[in-house]
Design a protein around this motif. Structure first.
Motif, PDB file in Angstrom:
ATOM      1  N   LEU A  63       0.832  -1.205   0.000  1.00 39.22           N
ATOM      2  CA  LEU A  63       0.000   0.000   0.000  1.00 39.22           C
ATOM      3  C   LEU A  63       0.865   1.253   0.000  1.00 39.22           C
ATOM      4  CD1 LEU A  63      -2.739   1.432   0.270  1.00 39.22           C
ATOM      5  CD2 LEU A  63      -2.532   1.173   2.756  1.00 39.22           C
ATOM      6  N   GLY A  64       1.870   1.281   0.867  1.00 46.50           N
ATOM      7  CA  GLY A  64       2.746   2.446   0.928  1.00 46.50           C
ATOM      8  C   GLY A  64       3.476   2.695  -0.378  1.00 46.50           C
ATOM      9  N   LEU A  65       3.999   1.625  -0.990  1.00 48.28           N
ATOM     10  CA  LEU A  65       4.741   1.776  -2.247  1.00 48.28           C
ATOM     11  C   LEU A  65       3.827   2.201  -3.390  1.00 48.28           C
ATOM     12  CD1 LEU A  65       7.196  -1.266  -2.106  1.00 48.28           C
ATOM     13  CD2 LEU A  65       7.728   1.147  -1.777  1.00 48.28           C
ATOM     14  N   LEU A  66       2.609   1.690  -3.416  1.00 43.59           N
ATOM     15  CA  LEU A  66       1.682   2.065  -4.483  1.00 43.59           C
ATOM     16  C   LEU A  66       1.285   3.536  -4.368  1.00 43.59           C
ATOM     17  CD1 LEU A  66      -0.622  -1.105  -4.640  1.00 43.59           C
ATOM     18  CD2 LEU A  66       1.204  -0.456  -6.213  1.00 43.59           C
ATOM     19  N   VAL A  67       1.013   3.981  -3.137  1.00 45.53           N
ATOM     20  CA  VAL A  67       0.689   5.393  -2.928  1.00 45.53           C
ATOM     21  C   VAL A  67       1.882   6.266  -3.292  1.00 45.53           C
ATOM     22  CG1 VAL A  67       0.131   7.131  -1.171  1.00 45.53           C
ATOM     23  CG2 VAL A  67      -1.040   4.928  -1.160  1.00 45.53           C
ATOM     24  N   MET A  68       3.088   5.792  -3.002  1.00 44.38           N
ATOM     25  CA  MET A  68       4.309   6.536  -3.295  1.00 44.38           C
ATOM     26  C   MET A  68       4.554   6.643  -4.794  1.00 44.38           C
ATOM     27  SD  MET A  68       8.207   5.483  -2.333  1.00 44.38           S
ATOM     28  CE  MET A  68       8.243   4.265  -3.658  1.00 44.38           C
ATOM     29  N   MET A  69       4.329   5.561  -5.522  1.00 41.96           N
ATOM     30  CA  MET A  69       4.714   5.511  -6.932  1.00 41.96           C
ATOM     31  C   MET A  69       3.679   6.126  -7.865  1.00 41.96           C
ATOM     32  SD  MET A  69       6.455   1.759  -7.157  1.00 41.96           S
ATOM     33  CE  MET A  69       6.782   1.932  -8.916  1.00 41.96           C
ATOM     34  N   LEU A 238       5.363  11.443  -1.255  1.00 44.17           N
ATOM     35  CA  LEU A 238       6.177  11.471  -0.046  1.00 44.17           C
ATOM     36  C   LEU A 238       5.418  10.940   1.160  1.00 44.17           C
ATOM     37  CD1 LEU A 238       8.134  14.813  -0.465  1.00 44.17           C
ATOM     38  CD2 LEU A 238       8.743  12.509  -1.160  1.00 44.17           C
ATOM     39  N   TYR A 239       4.098  11.131   1.184  1.00 45.00           N
ATOM     40  CA  TYR A 239       3.309  10.525   2.260  1.00 45.00           C
ATOM     41  C   TYR A 239       3.447   8.998   2.191  1.00 45.00           C
ATOM     42  CZ  TYR A 239       0.970  15.115   2.376  1.00 45.00           C
ATOM     43  OH  TYR A 239       0.699  16.451   2.442  1.00 45.00           O
ATOM     44  N   GLY A 240       3.369   8.461   0.977  1.00 46.12           N
ATOM     45  CA  GLY A 240       3.510   7.015   0.804  1.00 46.12           C
ATOM     46  C   GLY A 240       4.894   6.534   1.208  1.00 46.12           C
ATOM     47  N   LEU A 241       5.917   7.316   0.886  1.00 45.39           N
ATOM     48  CA  LEU A 241       7.282   6.964   1.262  1.00 45.39           C
ATOM     49  C   LEU A 241       7.433   6.914   2.782  1.00 45.39           C
ATOM     50  CD1 LEU A 241      10.346   6.579   0.681  1.00 45.39           C
ATOM     51  CD2 LEU A 241      10.520   9.082   0.640  1.00 45.39           C
ATOM     52  N   LEU A 242       6.940   7.933   3.455  1.00 43.90           N
ATOM     53  CA  LEU A 242       7.068   7.990   4.912  1.00 43.90           C
ATOM     54  C   LEU A 242       6.279   6.874   5.581  1.00 43.90           C
ATOM     55  CD1 LEU A 242       6.830  11.864   5.404  1.00 43.90           C
ATOM     56  CD2 LEU A 242       8.883  10.447   5.422  1.00 43.90           C
ATOM     57  N   PHE A 243       5.101   6.581   5.072  1.00 41.98           N
ATOM     58  CA  PHE A 243       4.300   5.472   5.605  1.00 41.98           C
ATOM     59  C   PHE A 243       5.044   4.149   5.459  1.00 41.98           C
ATOM     60  CE2 PHE A 243       1.308   1.996   4.775  1.00 41.98           C
ATOM     61  CZ  PHE A 243       0.535   2.023   5.942  1.00 41.98           C
ATOM     62  N   THR A 244       5.646   3.940   4.281  1.00 39.36           N
ATOM     63  CA  THR A 244       6.396   2.707   4.036  1.00 39.36           C
ATOM     64  C   THR A 244       7.564   2.569   5.009  1.00 39.36           C
ATOM     65  OG1 THR A 244       5.818   2.806   1.681  1.00 39.36           O
ATOM     66  CG2 THR A 244       7.672   1.391   2.298  1.00 39.36           C
ATOM     67  N   ILE A 245       8.255   3.661   5.272  1.00 38.96           N
ATOM     68  CA  ILE A 245       9.399   3.628   6.181  1.00 38.96           C
ATOM     69  C   ILE A 245       8.950   3.297   7.603  1.00 38.96           C
ATOM     70  CG2 ILE A 245      11.194   5.044   7.247  1.00 38.96           C
ATOM     71  CD1 ILE A 245      11.386   6.523   4.538  1.00 38.96           C
ATOM     72  N   VAL A 246       7.844   3.890   8.039  1.00 38.38           N
ATOM     73  CA  VAL A 246       7.320   3.587   9.375  1.00 38.38           C
ATOM     74  C   VAL A 246       7.000   2.097   9.491  1.00 38.38           C
ATOM     75  CG1 VAL A 246       5.391   3.938  10.964  1.00 38.38           C
ATOM     76  CG2 VAL A 246       6.413   5.900   9.811  1.00 38.38           C
ATOM     77  N   ILE A 247       6.305   1.554   8.500  1.00 38.71           N
ATOM     78  CA  ILE A 247       5.925   0.141   8.522  1.00 38.71           C
ATOM     79  C   ILE A 247       7.167  -0.745   8.508  1.00 38.71           C
ATOM     80  CG2 ILE A 247       4.757  -1.695   7.250  1.00 38.71           C
ATOM     81  CD1 ILE A 247       2.877   0.249   8.623  1.00 38.71           C
ATOM     82  N   LEU A 248       8.119  -0.404   7.652  1.00 38.12           N
ATOM     83  CA  LEU A 248       9.330  -1.220   7.519  1.00 38.12           C
ATOM     84  C   LEU A 248      10.109  -1.280   8.832  1.00 38.12           C
ATOM     85  CD1 LEU A 248      11.061  -2.799   5.477  1.00 38.12           C
ATOM     86  CD2 LEU A 248      12.264  -0.675   5.016  1.00 38.12           C
ATOM     87  N   PHE A 249      10.259  -0.145   9.493  1.00 37.35           N
ATOM     88  CA  PHE A 249      11.005  -0.124  10.740  1.00 37.35           C
ATOM     89  C   PHE A 249      10.217  -0.754  11.886  1.00 37.35           C
ATOM     90  CE2 PHE A 249      13.945   2.369   8.480  1.00 37.35           C
ATOM     91  CZ  PHE A 249      15.097   2.475   9.236  1.00 37.35           C
ATOM     92  N   ALA A 250       8.891  -0.635  11.847  1.00 34.20           N
ATOM     93  CA  ALA A 250       8.076  -1.300  12.861  1.00 34.20           C
ATOM     94  C   ALA A 250       8.182  -2.812  12.720  1.00 34.20           C
ATOM     95  CB  ALA A 250       6.620  -0.855  12.740  1.00 34.20           C
TER      96      ALA A 250
END
Length: 363
Positions: A63-69, A238-250
């Motif tokens: 979801l995060g990557l799709l929103v980002m791309m 960028l919202y999608g990028l930041l969301f993806t990073i939060v999920i990845l680190f969690a």
């Protein structure tokens, strides 16, 4: 990048960025800290997020990557991609760096830095084989690279990934080590997993971006599409990028904190890899007189890696608790902040490209 008025002086481009763009490095560090904090405060969060999968694909990360791309691919002028395909110098250079030089360089770094840690070494080699088809688009956009060139190169890398990943894995894990008298590693990669990664992380946003551009321009014209519509959806990348990073680190925070020395051992060759591949690609593009925009695109497509594919392949082949999987996890954790830094390096390097066109870059 959130569209803004093009400045006359290329040195002032970064000063004209939106608050979101200008402080991207700060937001990314905050997202990393938030992900780690959530993972520590809610121990079950990582397991819960990891359980939300379809056919081995993590839905939160997807979801995060799709929103980002999607916003980035909606900016591409698809009717101009023929210019990129006709640029044989760019096409050949990209293929050579991505599929010959970069994997070989990662193989060398893995053996130099992790010769005594075979699981991490194998995981690092797998990371080097997974060419980036997602985040590279946003790094390229932030650095004012050529959007059309990025879309074409990513599409080509995706096709090569489906057909060449397994063969290259066999070559670098078995054949080449045997030639060099080194220990070999047996591994079988799922073509379906690789194909699914390409279809999900590139196919869906690419089709959506193409249809949005085509239908939007047909309905209201290019002026409205690029002047009104794109500024509205631009920040969502960028919202999608930041969301993806939060999920990845969690998801991976506990692993990182539990094995800090192992993470450092894996991180060191990755820092060398991303920095040297990016720098060498920028130098090659400059020497070949490709211009700033396409040189930047060449550098980011060469330096970036498909972390989702690398992690998925490592887990499917060696197991979720394997050293190979940990190496795959460390990959994006080093790549994201480092490539953000390289965005600023690329912008600084514009002074070495006398024909750089700021108006075109900000279009």
């Amino acid at each position: 990048m959130t569209p803004t008025a093009a400045p006359a002086d290329t040195g002032h481009i970064t000063a004209k960025l939106s608050t979101l763009d200008r402080y991207l490095a700060l937001w990314i560090l905050a997202a990393m800290a938030l992900g780690l904090g959530l993972g520590r405060l809610i121990p079950s969060l990582g397991r819960a997020l990891d359980s939300i999968q379809v056919a081995g694909v993590s839905l939160p990360i997807a979801l995060g990557l799709l929103v980002m791309m999607y916003p980035v691919l909606a900016k591409v002028r698809y009717d101009e991609t023929h210019r990129v395909i006709g640029d044989k110098k760019l096409m050949v250079t990209s293929l050579v760096i991505n599929w010959l030089l970069a994997p070989a360089f990662m193989f060398a770094l893995a053996w130099i830095f992790l010769a005594d840690l075979p699981e991490y070494r194998t995981g690092l080699i797998i990371v080097g084989l997974a060419r980036c088809i997602a985040m590279v688009l946003i790094w390229n956009d932030l650095a004012c690279g050529d959007r059309e060139a990025a879309a074409v190169l990513v599409a080509i890398n995706s096709v090569f990934q489906v057909f060449a990943f397994g063969a290259l894995g066999w070559f670098y894990l078995q054949l080449l080590p045997s030639w060099l008298g080194l220990p070999t590693t047996s591994a079988e990669f799922s073509v379906w997993s690789i194909t699914l990664s390409v279809l999900v992380f590139l196919g869906i946003p690419l089709v959506a971006g193409f249809l949005t551009r085509t239908l939007g321009e047909k309905a209201k014209g290019r002026t409205w599409y690029e002047g009104t519509f794109l500024p509205k959806i631009g920040p969502w990348a960028l919202y999608g990028l930041l969301f993806t990073i939060v999920i990845l680190f969690a998801l991976q925070g506990d692993t990182i904190i539990a094995k800090p020395l192992d993470v450092a051992r894996i991180a060191l060759p990755l820092v060398f890899y991303f920095t040297i591949v990016f720098g060498a690609s920028m130098l090659i593009g400059r020497l070949l007189d490709m211009g700033y925009e396409r040189t930047t695109t060449l550098a980011f497509t060469a330096a970036g890696n498909n972390f989702e594919l690398a992690i998925a392949v490592a887990i499917a082949t060696f197991g979720v608790t394997s050293g190979q999987a940990l190496a795959g996890v460390v990959g994006p954790l080093i790549e994201v902040p480092l490539l953000v830094a390289l965005v600023y390096v690329a912008l600084w390097s514009r002074k070495f490209f006398p024909n750089f066109n700021p108006a075109k870059a900000q279009a």
